[in-house]
Write a protein that holds these residues in place. Sequence first.
Motif, mmCIF file in Angstrom:
data_model
loop_
_atom_site.group_PDB
_atom_site.id
_atom_site.type_symbol
_atom_site.label_atom_id
_atom_site.label_comp_id
_atom_site.label_asym_id
_atom_site.label_seq_id
_atom_site.Cartn_x
_atom_site.Cartn_y
_atom_site.Cartn_z
ATOM 1 N N ALA A 48 0.828 -1.203 0.000
ATOM 2 C CA ALA A 48 0.000 0.000 0.000
ATOM 3 C C ALA A 48 0.866 1.257 0.000
ATOM 4 O O ALA A 48 0.576 2.238 -0.706
ATOM 5 N N ALA A 49 1.950 1.215 0.810
ATOM 6 C CA ALA A 49 2.842 2.384 0.860
ATOM 7 C C ALA A 49 3.510 2.615 -0.487
ATOM 8 O O ALA A 49 3.645 3.757 -0.942
ATOM 9 N N ARG A 50 3.926 1.516 -1.138
ATOM 10 C CA ARG A 50 4.555 1.661 -2.459
ATOM 11 C C ARG A 50 3.570 2.221 -3.479
ATOM 12 O O ARG A 50 3.926 3.086 -4.295
ATOM 13 N N ALA A 51 2.323 1.696 -3.451
ATOM 14 C CA ALA A 51 1.315 2.192 -4.391
ATOM 15 C C ALA A 51 1.032 3.671 -4.166
ATOM 16 O O ALA A 51 0.927 4.458 -5.117
ATOM 17 N N GLU A 52 0.927 4.062 -2.893
ATOM 18 C CA GLU A 52 0.671 5.474 -2.588
ATOM 19 C C GLU A 52 1.840 6.343 -3.036
ATOM 20 O O GLU A 52 1.652 7.424 -3.615
ATOM 21 N N ALA A 53 3.073 5.857 -2.765
ATOM 22 C CA ALA A 53 4.249 6.618 -3.181
ATOM 23 C C ALA A 53 4.324 6.730 -4.695
ATOM 24 O O ALA A 53 4.670 7.789 -5.250
ATOM 25 N N GLU A 54 3.983 5.627 -5.394
ATOM 26 C CA GLU A 54 4.017 5.657 -6.865
ATOM 27 C C GLU A 54 2.976 6.628 -7.425
ATOM 28 O O GLU A 54 3.247 7.377 -8.373
ATOM 29 N N ALA A 55 1.767 6.606 -6.816
ATOM 30 C CA ALA A 55 0.721 7.534 -7.262
ATOM 31 C C ALA A 55 1.135 8.973 -7.019
ATOM 32 O O ALA A 55 0.937 9.850 -7.877
ATOM 33 N N GLU A 56 1.740 9.226 -5.859
ATOM 34 C CA GLU A 56 2.185 10.591 -5.554
ATOM 35 C C GLU A 56 3.301 11.011 -6.503
ATOM 36 O O GLU A 56 3.327 12.151 -6.985
ATOM 37 N N ARG A 57 4.226 10.070 -6.794
ATOM 38 C CA ARG A 57 5.313 10.389 -7.719
ATOM 39 C C ARG A 57 4.770 10.699 -9.119
ATOM 40 O O ARG A 57 5.190 11.657 -9.773
ATOM 41 N N ALA A 58 3.786 9.872 -9.566
ATOM 42 C CA ALA A 58 3.191 10.117 -10.885
ATOM 43 C C ALA A 58 2.483 11.463 -10.923
ATOM 44 O O ALA A 58 2.571 12.200 -11.913
ATOM 45 N N ALA A 59 1.774 11.800 -9.828
ATOM 46 C CA ALA A 59 1.075 13.091 -9.785
ATOM 47 C C ALA A 59 2.063 14.247 -9.827
ATOM 48 O O ALA A 59 1.853 15.253 -10.526
ATOM 49 N N LEU A 60 3.168 14.116 -9.080
ATOM 50 C CA LEU A 60 4.181 15.172 -9.083
ATOM 51 C C LEU A 60 4.825 15.314 -10.455
ATOM 52 O O LEU A 60 5.071 16.432 -10.935
ATOM 53 N N LEU A 61 5.100 14.155 -11.099
ATOM 54 C CA LEU A 61 5.693 14.208 -12.437
ATOM 55 C C LEU A 61 4.744 14.857 -13.436
ATOM 56 O O LEU A 61 5.154 15.657 -14.278
ATOM 57 N N GLU A 62 3.443 14.507 -13.354
ATOM 58 C CA GLU A 62 2.457 15.098 -14.259
ATOM 59 C C GLU A 62 2.342 16.602 -14.029
ATOM 60 O O GLU A 62 2.282 17.393 -14.986
ATOM 61 N N LYS A 63 2.321 16.991 -12.746
ATOM 62 C CA LYS A 63 2.243 18.426 -12.434
ATOM 63 C C LYS A 63 3.480 19.150 -12.950
ATOM 64 O O LYS A 63 3.373 20.232 -13.546
ATOM 65 N N ALA A 64 4.662 18.535 -12.744
ATOM 66 C CA ALA A 64 5.900 19.157 -13.233
ATOM 67 C C ALA A 64 5.899 19.241 -14.760
ATOM 68 O O ALA A 64 6.338 20.239 -15.343
ATOM 69 N N ARG A 65 5.371 18.170 -15.426
ATOM 70 C CA ARG A 65 5.327 18.187 -16.887
ATOM 71 C C ARG A 65 4.410 19.298 -17.394
ATOM 72 O O ARG A 65 4.745 20.032 -18.341
ATOM 73 N N VAL A 66 3.229 19.424 -16.760
ATOM 74 C CA VAL A 66 2.287 20.467 -17.181
ATOM 75 C C VAL A 66 2.896 21.855 -16.987
ATOM 76 O O VAL A 66 2.809 22.730 -17.857
ATOM 77 N N GLU A 67 3.541 22.056 -15.826
ATOM 78 C CA GLU A 67 4.154 23.359 -15.564
ATOM 79 C C GLU A 67 5.295 23.633 -16.549
ATOM 80 O O GLU A 67 5.459 24.761 -17.025
ATOM 81 N N ASP B 199 5.577 22.359 -19.623
ATOM 82 C CA ASP B 199 4.974 22.644 -20.931
ATOM 83 C C ASP B 199 4.429 24.065 -20.986
ATOM 84 O O ASP B 199 4.589 24.773 -21.996
ATOM 85 N N HIS B 200 3.779 24.483 -19.893
ATOM 86 C CA HIS B 200 3.222 25.836 -19.856
ATOM 87 C C HIS B 200 4.345 26.876 -19.941
ATOM 88 O O HIS B 200 4.243 27.856 -20.692
ATOM 89 N N ALA B 201 5.414 26.635 -19.146
ATOM 90 C CA ALA B 201 6.547 27.574 -19.184
ATOM 91 C C ALA B 201 7.196 27.594 -20.561
ATOM 92 O O ALA B 201 7.587 28.659 -21.069
ATOM 93 N N LEU B 202 7.298 26.407 -21.186
ATOM 94 C CA LEU B 202 7.895 26.334 -22.527
ATOM 95 C C LEU B 202 7.036 27.074 -23.542
ATOM 96 O O LEU B 202 7.553 27.804 -24.406
#
Length: 262
Positions: A79-98, A100-103
């Motif tokens: 469960a901890a790994r799944a939560e960490a993976e979901a949080e990592r994916a969310a952070l990566l998606e947020k960073a990607r969107v930001e 792309d927007h900055a670019l």
Amino acid sequence: MHIDGWTLLLQAINFLILVWLLRRFLYRPVLAVIAERQAATERVRSEAEAARQTAEAARRSLEDQRTALPAERDRLITAARAEAEAERAALLEKARVEADHALDETRKRLSDERAQALEALQRHAADLGTQLAVRLLRDAPAGALTRSLLDEACTAVEALNGDQRHALVDGIDPVPVRLVLAAPLVERDTVRTRERLATAFGRPVALEPVEDPSLIAGVELHFAHSVVRRNWKQALAEAKEEMTRHDSARNDAERHAADAVA
């Protein structure tokens, strides 16, 4: 051997009395003590059995818990790994969107700056081209250029139909025409111009020559309601405006194309 009956009887009585005494004062208390001890022993045994059963239940509970610990540990880790993976994916998606927007913002800003710089450079080039053309024209023989452009102006008036020519002069007789010149004309050119205009309008023409060096080269025929221009001042201004408008349109098209690609 002689056995006395009374003696036997007395001994029997003594025996019975002894038995009664033993039973009365010894056997019953001993039995009571034994029973009490048996009861205490049974109580202790029952308590020991209850304690043993309690201990056994506790042992089984602990054993069950110990058996379940690895599975629970694995579940918590998963469960901890799944939560960490979901949080990592969310952070990566947020960073990607930001990112792309900055670019996109950077591309748009660079495109705007490039277009502005290009437009400024094109305006400067147009100004330089105009200034160079003015300098070259001022060095050219102004009389020949003015005469040629005056012929074009007269030809343009002659090409108008009757209604258009009437609209120029509004029926005034003689027709007042103010001839603005970049350079003075010789007298015969002035006379020939007056004659051509008089022929075109079918009436006498009052021609008023005026010099205006700002025309660079060429003429302007000022009528009552309109002006016929044939001079390099107007031509250069129109060329500069057309070149700037064309370059601006091309820059806007390139900017829109770049935005569409981005």
